[in-house]
Design an enzyme around this catalytic site. Structure first.
Site, PDB file in Angstrom:
ATOM      1  N   GLU A 240       0.815  -1.230   0.000  1.00  0.00           N
ATOM      2  CA  GLU A 240       0.000   0.000   0.000  1.00  0.00           C
ATOM      3  C   GLU A 240       0.843   1.272   0.000  1.00  0.00           C
ATOM      4  OE1 GLU A 240      -3.284  -0.370   2.579  1.00  0.00           O
ATOM      5  OE2 GLU A 240      -3.423   1.767   3.022  1.00  0.00           O
ATOM      6  N   GLU A 266      -6.036   6.485  -0.819  1.00  0.00           N
ATOM      7  CA  GLU A 266      -6.557   7.175   0.370  1.00  0.00           C
ATOM      8  C   GLU A 266      -6.140   8.645   0.376  1.00  0.00           C
ATOM      9  OE1 GLU A 266      -4.284   4.668   3.401  1.00  0.00           O
ATOM     10  OE2 GLU A 266      -4.177   6.632   4.333  1.00  0.00           O
ATOM     11  N   HIS A 316     -10.477   3.151   2.543  1.00  0.00           N
ATOM     12  CA  HIS A 316      -9.585   3.441   3.662  1.00  0.00           C
ATOM     13  C   HIS A 316     -10.358   3.535   4.978  1.00  0.00           C
ATOM     14  CE1 HIS A 316      -7.684   6.750   6.180  1.00  0.00           C
ATOM     15  NE2 HIS A 316      -6.809   5.756   6.248  1.00  0.00           N
ATOM     16  N   GLU A 336     -11.785  -2.165   5.663  1.00  0.00           N
ATOM     17  CA  GLU A 336     -10.722  -2.026   6.666  1.00  0.00           C
ATOM     18  C   GLU A 336     -11.381  -1.883   8.033  1.00  0.00           C
ATOM     19  OE1 GLU A 336      -7.908   1.122   5.852  1.00  0.00           O
ATOM     20  OE2 GLU A 336      -6.635   0.568   7.563  1.00  0.00           O
TER      21      GLU A 336
END
Ligand SMILES: O=C(O)[C@H](O)[C@H](O)[C@@H](O)CO
Ligand SMILES: [Mg+2]
Length: 390
Positions: A240, A266, A316, A336
């Site tokens: 990421e 994000e 995110h 997440e």
């Protein structure tokens, strides 16, 4: 129904915090000379809460975590006058008003985050006004429940990290995200440390469980290119934000190596930003945050875009504003999940401000059909530990 008022308040956490432990997550400041305060740019201990009230007494709740005081100023000064007196059902029109009125100096970053907060509050109103959860307005239930991944595992002592992984493995999580502590500035020692930490987590969770690796923009292209082959043996599901968000070509180059899928988004904003990422095949997983990207109005469009490009969306941070989109989007396979912890980085602050967040059960989250809107209310329990700027 018309919007009567918009109130933006900054909630500054004054309660107990967990002190930063060394470089517990690589980040963009690591590459800047004399960065003694690298971690301070990474932790955020305040949040802006937006309450929009309609003339029939419905209150919609929105939130924004990026640069909260600046976001509040943008809402108070520019966005509120654009939506007051308007019908919240004209949400696309209102979104375009906010986006275009601020376009000369807005577009991305904190302005888009501020627009997101207003848009979230508007969608909360819409749901409440028809007594439906927001996901039912977006397409409804595409999954029985939402699989979620455990997100924490900052770089601390390896034994501590292993104990943390074990604890949440025992709670039924089947996917984990861990953070690297080291980047290019830490030379070969740092490379070894990074590899050791992934090995330590794999040792605990095994290879039948997903593992995601987070760089939080703390690497550069050259370092990332060296790291990818070394990390491949740990079979990560994705790597990421290896480089800063603006280096889209860097993302594309790393993704084209086809060693580990690269994820990001994000720190990207708007439909156009995501079209660019997708056109360049820069990411294999899209990770917008609804409270940054332009709210539900924008995120819903990005979901459609991702569906057409066959790229999964795994937003995110989790949190209610994202869960509604994950539930209603087939292109979104997982969420997440930051569990409740003492206040450390800031993601966990959401639990201290709001009630209504679903708690993971055996690695899954559930959204209720009978809770209208986004399903959040302001929590009273910790109110005395916040300094509130009205
Ligand atoms: O992906 C994430 O969860 C983010 O990058 C986090 O918000 C950040 O705080 C790193 O832990
Ligand atoms: Mg991240």
């Amino acid at each position: 129904m018309k919007i009567k008022s918009v109130r933006a308040r900054v909630f500054e956490w004054k309660g107990k915090t967990v002190p930063p432990q060394g470089n517990f997550c690589s980040n963009a400041m690591d590459l800047v000379y004399s960065n003694t305060e690298s971690m301070s740019t990474f932790r955020f201990h305040s949040w802006t809460v937006v309450e929009i009230e309609t003339d029939d007494g419905i209150i919609g709740l929105g939130n924004v975590a990026l640069a909260p005081k600046v976001a509040k100023a943008i809402i108070d000064e520019y966005l509120a006058p654009l939506v007051i007196g308007q019908d919240p059902w004209d949400y696309e029109y209102l979104w375009q008003r906010m986006y275009r009125a601020t376009h000369a100096w807005g577009r991305k970053g904190v302005t888009m985050a501020a627009i997101s907060a207003v848009d979230l509050a508007i969608w909360d109103i819409l749901g409440k006004s028809v007594n439906k959860p927001v996901f039912k307005l977006l397409g409804g239930r595409t999954k029985e429940k939402i699989p979620c991944y455990y997100s924490k595992l900052y770089r601390t002592d390896l034994k501590e990290m292993q104990d943390e992984a074990q604890k949440f493995l025992d709670q039924g999580f089947k996917a984990f995200k861990m953070r690297f502590g080291y980047g290019p500035a830490h030379l070969q020692d740092g490379v070894r440390e990074n590899l050791k930490s992934v090995e330590a987590i794999r040792e605990v969770i095994g290879y039948d469980t997903d593992l995601m690796l987070e760089c939080y923009m703390g690497w550069n292209l050259e370092y990332a290119k060296r790291m990818l082959p070394k990390l491949a043996r740990f079979e990560p599901r994705w790597l990421e934000e290896p480089v800063i968000a603006d280096d889209i070509d860097g993302y594309a180059e790393l993704n084209a190596m086809n060693i580990i899928p690269i994820s990001g988004g994000e720190h990207e904003f708007s439909l156009y930003g995501f079209k660019q990422l997708l056109d360049k095949k820069a990411v294999s997983v899209v990770q917008y945050d609804t409270n940054r990207v332009g709210g539900i109005t924008a995120a819903h469009k990005i979901n459609a875009l991702c569906e057409a490009y066959s790229v999964p969306v795994i937003p995110h941070a989790g949190q209610m504003h994202n869960y509604h989109l994950t539930m209603s989007t087939l292109a979104s396979p997982m969420a997440e999940y930051f569990p409740i912890f003492d206040v450390e980085v800031g993601n966990e602050l959401f639990w201290y401000i709001f009630d209504g967040e679903p708690v993971a059960d055996n690695g899954f989250l559930q959204l209720r059909d009978d809770v209208p809107g986004l399903g959040l209310t302001l929590k009273t329990e910790y109110l005395d530990q916040f300094h509130i700027i009205d």
